[in-house]
Write an enzyme that holds these catalytic residues in place. Sequence first.
Site, PDB file in Angstrom:
ATOM      1  N   ASN A   6       0.809  -1.220   0.000  1.00  0.00           N
ATOM      2  CA  ASN A   6       0.000   0.000   0.000  1.00  0.00           C
ATOM      3  C   ASN A   6       0.845   1.274   0.000  1.00  0.00           C
ATOM      4  O   ASN A   6       0.410   2.293  -0.533  1.00  0.00           O
ATOM      5  CB  ASN A   6      -0.929  -0.042   1.227  1.00  0.00           C
ATOM      6  CG  ASN A   6      -1.542   1.306   1.521  1.00  0.00           C
ATOM      7  OD1 ASN A   6      -2.398   1.785   0.775  1.00  0.00           O
ATOM      8  ND2 ASN A   6      -1.085   1.949   2.588  1.00  0.00           N
TER       9      ASN A   6
ATOM     10  N   TYR B  16       4.123   9.293 -11.305  1.00  0.00           N
ATOM     11  CA  TYR B  16       3.176   8.539 -10.458  1.00  0.00           C
ATOM     12  C   TYR B  16       2.389   7.556 -11.320  1.00  0.00           C
ATOM     13  O   TYR B  16       2.287   6.365 -10.995  1.00  0.00           O
ATOM     14  CB  TYR B  16       2.244   9.531  -9.759  1.00  0.00           C
ATOM     15  CG  TYR B  16       1.266   8.903  -8.803  1.00  0.00           C
ATOM     16  CD1 TYR B  16       1.674   8.457  -7.544  1.00  0.00           C
ATOM     17  CD2 TYR B  16      -0.083   8.767  -9.144  1.00  0.00           C
ATOM     18  CE1 TYR B  16       0.766   7.887  -6.654  1.00  0.00           C
ATOM     19  CE2 TYR B  16      -0.990   8.199  -8.266  1.00  0.00           C
ATOM     20  CZ  TYR B  16      -0.562   7.759  -7.022  1.00  0.00           C
ATOM     21  OH  TYR B  16      -1.463   7.196  -6.150  1.00  0.00           O
TER      22      TYR B  16
HETATM   23  N1  LIG Z   1      -5.035   9.062  -1.779  1.00  0.00           N
HETATM   24  C1  LIG Z   1      -5.351   8.854  -3.034  1.00  0.00           C
HETATM   25  O1  LIG Z   1      -6.071   9.655  -3.666  1.00  0.00           O
HETATM   26  C2  LIG Z   1      -4.885   7.619  -3.754  1.00  0.00           C
HETATM   27  C3  LIG Z   1      -5.488   7.290  -4.972  1.00  0.00           C
HETATM   28  C4  LIG Z   1      -5.040   6.148  -5.656  1.00  0.00           C
HETATM   29  C5  LIG Z   1      -4.033   5.372  -5.116  1.00  0.00           C
HETATM   30  N2  LIG Z   1      -3.461   5.733  -3.933  1.00  0.00           N
HETATM   31  C6  LIG Z   1      -2.386   4.890  -3.439  1.00  0.00           C
HETATM   32  O2  LIG Z   1      -2.751   4.368  -2.179  1.00  0.00           O
HETATM   33  C7  LIG Z   1      -1.588   4.140  -1.386  1.00  0.00           C
HETATM   34  C8  LIG Z   1      -1.764   4.801  -0.018  1.00  0.00           C
HETATM   35  O3  LIG Z   1      -1.922   6.188  -0.239  1.00  0.00           O
HETATM   36  P1  LIG Z   1      -2.451   7.200   0.870  1.00  0.00           P
HETATM   37  O4  LIG Z   1      -3.389   8.109   0.183  1.00  0.00           O
HETATM   38  O5  LIG Z   1      -2.863   6.471   2.092  1.00  0.00           O
HETATM   39  O6  LIG Z   1      -1.107   8.018   1.134  1.00  0.00           O
HETATM   40  P2  LIG Z   1      -0.450   8.490   2.504  1.00  0.00           P
HETATM   41  O7  LIG Z   1       0.573   9.496   2.111  1.00  0.00           O
HETATM   42  O8  LIG Z   1      -1.506   8.862   3.477  1.00  0.00           O
HETATM   43  O9  LIG Z   1       0.243   7.160   3.026  1.00  0.00           O
HETATM   44  C9  LIG Z   1       1.357   6.591   2.397  1.00  0.00           C
HETATM   45  C10 LIG Z   1       2.203   5.913   3.461  1.00  0.00           C
HETATM   46  O10 LIG Z   1       3.325   5.316   2.815  1.00  0.00           O
HETATM   47  C11 LIG Z   1       4.447   5.489   3.685  1.00  0.00           C
HETATM   48  N3  LIG Z   1       5.716   5.440   2.934  1.00  0.00           N
HETATM   49  C12 LIG Z   1       6.193   6.356   2.070  1.00  0.00           C
HETATM   50  N4  LIG Z   1       7.429   6.022   1.674  1.00  0.00           N
HETATM   51  C13 LIG Z   1       7.737   4.852   2.307  1.00  0.00           C
HETATM   52  C14 LIG Z   1       8.886   4.023   2.314  1.00  0.00           C
HETATM   53  N5  LIG Z   1      10.000   4.334   1.622  1.00  0.00           N
HETATM   54  N6  LIG Z   1       8.855   2.900   3.068  1.00  0.00           N
HETATM   55  C15 LIG Z   1       7.752   2.585   3.797  1.00  0.00           C
HETATM   56  N7  LIG Z   1       6.642   3.350   3.843  1.00  0.00           N
HETATM   57  C16 LIG Z   1       6.646   4.480   3.103  1.00  0.00           C
HETATM   58  C17 LIG Z   1       4.238   6.857   4.301  1.00  0.00           C
HETATM   59  O11 LIG Z   1       4.996   7.014   5.508  1.00  0.00           O
HETATM   60  C18 LIG Z   1       2.734   6.895   4.500  1.00  0.00           C
HETATM   61  O12 LIG Z   1       2.340   6.490   5.816  1.00  0.00           O
HETATM   62  C19 LIG Z   1      -0.413   4.695  -2.206  1.00  0.00           C
HETATM   63  O13 LIG Z   1       0.210   3.652  -2.915  1.00  0.00           O
HETATM   64  C20 LIG Z   1      -1.093   5.633  -3.169  1.00  0.00           C
HETATM   65  O14 LIG Z   1      -0.354   5.834  -4.340  1.00  0.00           O
HETATM   66  C21 LIG Z   1      -3.859   6.826  -3.231  1.00  0.00           C
END
Ligand SMILES: NC(=O)c1ccc[n+]([C@@H]2O[C@H](COP(=O)([O-])OP(=O)(O)OC[C@H]3O[C@@H](n4cnc5c(N)ncnc54)[C@H](O)[C@@H]3O)[C@@H](O)[C@H]2O)c1
Length: 244
Positions: free
Chosen positions: A85, A149
Amino acid sequence: MADDAHDPGRALVALVTGATGGIGTALCAELAAHGYTVVAADLDGGRPPGARHAVTLDLRSGESCRAAVEETTERCGRLDLLVNNAGINARGRTEHMPEDVWGGVVDVNLNGTFRMSQAAYPAMAQRGGSIVNLASTGGLVAIGGSAVYGVTKAAIVHLTKVLAVEWAAVDIRVNAVAPTIVPSPMTADVLDDAEYMAAKMATIPLGRVVAPHEVAAAVRWLASTDAAMVTGHTIAVDGGVSVL
Ligand SMILES: NC(=O)c1ccc[n+]([C@@H]2O[C@H](COP(=O)([O-])OP(=O)(O)OC[C@H]3O[C@@H](n4cnc5c(N)ncnc54)[C@H](O)[C@@H]3O)[C@@H](O)[C@H]2O)c1
């Protein structure tokens, strides 16, 4: 008790990366509510509600990925579900994108998914399991200002297919979910941008953002035995964006 076709009567163990982020927190709660023993993995080592254990993980290091899996199997005895994730974003048009920023996003999103999946393989191959990757609408359709991205997420969609084929023989299913915009720390800046959000909403047939628990529910279903014949697939949780 989570539903375990391989070893009835034992709670399944899920390792969730990016566990302290917006979607990660919802994943920990959803999986715990469905009987999983949840191990939260993130840079800060935080333990969101629902998670039984927390491990510190930096996806940029293969050693850190292997240590997170080792700690999980030492504490919980097994690993049944890996949710890849964690992810980062870097917006900006490609002509202005610094190469190191591009490389940093590739290293976390794509290489990190590869590293964690590879690290989890030996534990999962023993009795089968499931991997669910976080892709994105940005990996299914072209969104300007989102090249790196989107490229990493498109690559994750393809990696999902290839791993599904490679690891079917050891009963590891590999799937992905591709949400459109979800309120979370990752999107906090654009959620406050009225102009951006108006344009974004116009692209979503169902006309709203995705709640984190709606992403978590799709992940939970893909990991469940109800989806036992689903592998290599990406479910769009996007209100119809990607079918336009
Ligand atoms: N929020 C959105 O609109 C959205 C939409 C589509 C997909 N996503 C995907 O969902 C996933 C979660 O996104 P989110 O919105 O919860 O983002 P977020 O920024 O709230 O959470 C991402 C987490 O990943 C952790 N992270 C970052 N780099 C890291 C590393 N090197 N090692 C370990 N952990 C690491 C961060 O500390 C953070 O807690 C991501 O892959 C994102 O691309 C998000």
